[in-house]
Design a protein around this motif. Structure first.
Motif, PDB file in Angstrom:
ATOM      1  N   VAL A  18       0.326  -0.853  -0.080  1.00  6.73           N
ATOM      2  CA  VAL A  18      -0.105  -0.253  -0.007  1.00  6.73           C
ATOM      3  C   VAL A  18       0.893   1.330   0.084  1.00  6.73           C
ATOM      4  O   VAL A  18       1.666   1.094   0.486  1.00  6.73           O
ATOM      5  CB  VAL A  18      -1.011   0.289   1.021  1.00  6.73           C
ATOM      6  N   MET A  19       0.737   2.340  -0.297  1.00  4.35           N
ATOM      7  CA  MET A  19       1.512   2.990  -1.032  1.00  4.35           C
ATOM      8  C   MET A  19       0.071   4.577   0.306  1.00  4.35           C
ATOM      9  O   MET A  19      -0.829   4.137  -0.508  1.00  4.35           O
ATOM     10  CB  MET A  19       1.380   3.658  -2.273  1.00  4.35           C
ATOM     11  N   ILE A  20       1.511   4.718   0.537  1.00  2.00           N
ATOM     12  CA  ILE A  20       1.032   5.919   1.978  1.00  2.00           C
ATOM     13  C   ILE A  20       1.830   8.012   1.118  1.00  2.00           C
ATOM     14  O   ILE A  20       2.667   7.430   1.347  1.00  2.00           O
ATOM     15  CB  ILE A  20       1.004   5.474   2.867  1.00  2.00           C
ATOM     16  N   SER A  21       1.453   8.673   1.405  1.00  2.00           N
ATOM     17  CA  SER A  21       1.632   9.711   0.714  1.00  2.00           C
ATOM     18  C   SER A  21       1.383  10.791   2.140  1.00  2.00           C
ATOM     19  O   SER A  21      -0.015  11.439   1.842  1.00  2.00           O
ATOM     20  CB  SER A  21       1.220  10.295  -0.721  1.00  2.00           C
ATOM     21  N   VAL A  22       1.379  11.423   2.525  1.00  2.00           N
ATOM     22  CA  VAL A  22       0.886  12.634   3.012  1.00  2.00           C
ATOM     23  C   VAL A  22       2.034  14.142   2.796  1.00  2.00           C
ATOM     24  O   VAL A  22       2.930  13.623   2.669  1.00  2.00           O
ATOM     25  CB  VAL A  22       2.311  12.256   4.955  1.00  2.00           C
ATOM     26  N   SER A  23       1.092  14.942   2.663  1.00  2.00           N
ATOM     27  CA  SER A  23       1.651  16.242   2.193  1.00  2.00           C
ATOM     28  C   SER A  23       0.734  17.851   3.080  1.00  2.00           C
ATOM     29  O   SER A  23      -0.130  17.390   3.791  1.00  2.00           O
ATOM     30  CB  SER A  23       0.306  16.938   0.651  1.00  2.00           C
ATOM     31  N   ILE A  24       1.855  18.307   3.295  1.00  2.00           N
ATOM     32  CA  ILE A  24       1.483  19.273   4.646  1.00  2.00           C
ATOM     33  C   ILE A  24       1.966  20.737   4.195  1.00  2.00           C
ATOM     34  O   ILE A  24       2.742  20.501   3.684  1.00  2.00           O
ATOM     35  CB  ILE A  24       2.352  19.296   5.922  1.00  2.00           C
ATOM     36  N   HIS A  25       0.659  20.986   3.699  1.00  2.00           N
ATOM     37  CA  HIS A  25       0.831  22.953   3.096  1.00  2.00           C
ATOM     38  C   HIS A  25       0.413  23.436   4.372  1.00  2.00           C
ATOM     39  O   HIS A  25       0.426  23.987   6.116  1.00  2.00           O
ATOM     40  CB  HIS A  25      -0.375  23.258   2.774  1.00  2.00           C
ATOM     41  N   SER A  26       2.238  24.571   5.035  1.00  2.00           N
ATOM     42  CA  SER A  26       2.013  26.066   5.606  1.00  2.00           C
ATOM     43  C   SER A  26       2.353  27.432   5.831  1.00  2.00           C
ATOM     44  O   SER A  26       1.855  26.854   3.834  1.00  2.00           O
ATOM     45  CB  SER A  26       3.741  25.243   5.620  1.00  2.00           C
ATOM     46  N   ASP A  27       2.334  27.548   6.558  1.00  2.00           N
ATOM     47  CA  ASP A  27       1.702  28.948   5.764  1.00  2.00           C
ATOM     48  C   ASP A  27       2.420  29.876   4.885  1.00  2.00           C
ATOM     49  O   ASP A  27       2.116  30.773   4.066  1.00  2.00           O
ATOM     50  CB  ASP A  27       1.965  29.866   7.797  1.00  2.00           C
ATOM     51  N   ASP A  28       3.356  29.617   5.345  1.00  2.00           N
ATOM     52  CA  ASP A  28       4.472  29.883   4.037  1.00  2.00           C
ATOM     53  C   ASP A  28       4.570  29.659   2.365  1.00  2.00           C
ATOM     54  O   ASP A  28       5.041  29.064   1.263  1.00  2.00           O
ATOM     55  CB  ASP A  28       5.894  29.821   4.176  1.00  2.00           C
ATOM     56  N   THR A  29       3.051  28.942   2.766  1.00  2.00           N
ATOM     57  CA  THR A  29       2.975  28.037   0.849  1.00  2.00           C
ATOM     58  C   THR A  29       3.718  26.704   0.900  1.00  2.00           C
ATOM     59  O   THR A  29       4.241  26.753  -0.378  1.00  2.00           O
ATOM     60  CB  THR A  29       2.973  28.812  -0.222  1.00  2.00           C
ATOM     61  N   ASP A  30       4.474  26.684   1.077  1.00  2.00           N
ATOM     62  CA  ASP A  30       6.033  25.766   0.636  1.00  2.00           C
ATOM     63  C   ASP A  30       5.221  24.290   1.617  1.00  2.00           C
ATOM     64  O   ASP A  30       4.814  23.805   2.625  1.00  2.00           O
ATOM     65  CB  ASP A  30       6.818  25.334   2.303  1.00  2.00           C
ATOM     66  N   LEU A  31       5.033  23.325   0.315  1.00  2.00           N
ATOM     67  CA  LEU A  31       4.292  22.284   1.009  1.00  2.00           C
ATOM     68  C   LEU A  31       5.343  21.009   0.773  1.00  2.00           C
ATOM     69  O   LEU A  31       6.326  20.777   0.446  1.00  2.00           O
ATOM     70  CB  LEU A  31       3.807  21.566  -0.885  1.00  2.00           C
ATOM     71  N   LYS A  32       5.408  20.117   1.897  1.00  2.00           N
ATOM     72  CA  LYS A  32       6.126  19.077   2.303  1.00  2.00           C
ATOM     73  C   LYS A  32       5.392  17.922   2.009  1.00  2.00           C
ATOM     74  O   LYS A  32       4.516  17.944   2.037  1.00  2.00           O
ATOM     75  CB  LYS A  32       6.421  19.575   3.852  1.00  2.00           C
ATOM     76  N   HIS A  33       6.071  17.193   1.391  1.00  2.00           N
ATOM     77  CA  HIS A  33       5.834  15.302   1.322  1.00  2.00           C
ATOM     78  C   HIS A  33       6.537  15.122   1.514  1.00  2.00           C
ATOM     79  O   HIS A  33       7.676  14.706   1.281  1.00  2.00           O
ATOM     80  CB  HIS A  33       5.736  16.087  -0.034  1.00  2.00           C
ATOM     81  N   ARG A  34       5.677  13.746   1.504  1.00  2.00           N
ATOM     82  CA  ARG A  34       6.787  12.647   2.206  1.00  2.00           C
ATOM     83  C   ARG A  34       5.584  10.937   2.080  1.00  2.00           C
ATOM     84  O   ARG A  34       4.539  10.977   2.041  1.00  2.00           O
ATOM     85  CB  ARG A  34       6.848  12.309   3.655  1.00  2.00           C
ATOM     86  N   THR A  35       6.359  10.284   0.634  1.00  2.00           N
ATOM     87  CA  THR A  35       5.793   9.223   0.854  1.00  2.00           C
ATOM     88  C   THR A  35       6.407   7.741   0.760  1.00  2.00           C
ATOM     89  O   THR A  35       7.280   7.853   0.693  1.00  2.00           O
ATOM     90  CB  THR A  35       5.770   9.156  -0.930  1.00  2.00           C
ATOM     91  N   PHE A  36       5.654   6.437   1.356  1.00  2.00           N
ATOM     92  CA  PHE A  36       6.139   5.563   1.556  1.00  2.00           C
ATOM     93  C   PHE A  36       5.677   4.655   1.946  1.00  2.00           C
ATOM     94  O   PHE A  36       4.318   4.945   1.072  1.00  2.00           O
ATOM     95  CB  PHE A  36       6.400   5.326   3.018  1.00  2.00           C
ATOM     96  N   GLN A  37       5.446   3.039   1.411  1.00  2.00           N
ATOM     97  CA  GLN A  37       4.921   1.568   0.280  1.00  2.00           C
ATOM     98  C   GLN A  37       4.919   0.846   2.246  1.00  2.00           C
ATOM     99  O   GLN A  37       6.066   0.888   2.834  1.00  2.00           O
ATOM    100  CB  GLN A  37       5.340   1.264  -0.058  1.00  2.00           C
TER     101      GLN A  37
END
Length: 74
Positions: free
Chosen positions: A27-46
């Motif tokens: 199963v692929m899990i992808s987590v994205s977090i949008h911060s106030d400075d519009t910088d997108l942090k992204h992490r994906t794992f299986q």
């Protein structure tokens, strides 16, 4: 090939968790977090089936601690 099952969860309007069955045995899990400075942090794992069970059991452990109250509150 597109996954046969995909779920997108949005928490607090800033965190997006996407779960999909991209592969036959993981199963692929992808987590994205949008911060106030519009910088997108992204992490994906299986996760493989036994890792999925461990992940769910860990979440249930924390959920039960929250529901039952912490034993050592001072």
């Amino acid at each position: 090939m597109y996954p046969d099952l995909a779920t997108k969860l949005i928490f607090n309007q800033t965190t997006i968790v996407e779960v999909s069955s991209d592969y036959v045995d993981t199963v692929m899990i992808s987590v994205s977090i949008h911060s106030d400075d519009t910088d997108l942090k992204h992490r994906t794992f299986q996760l493989e089936p036994d890792e999925i069970d461990l992940f769910v059991a860990t979440l249930n452990l924390y959920k039960n601690r929250i529901i039952g109250g912490r034993k050592n509150d001072n």
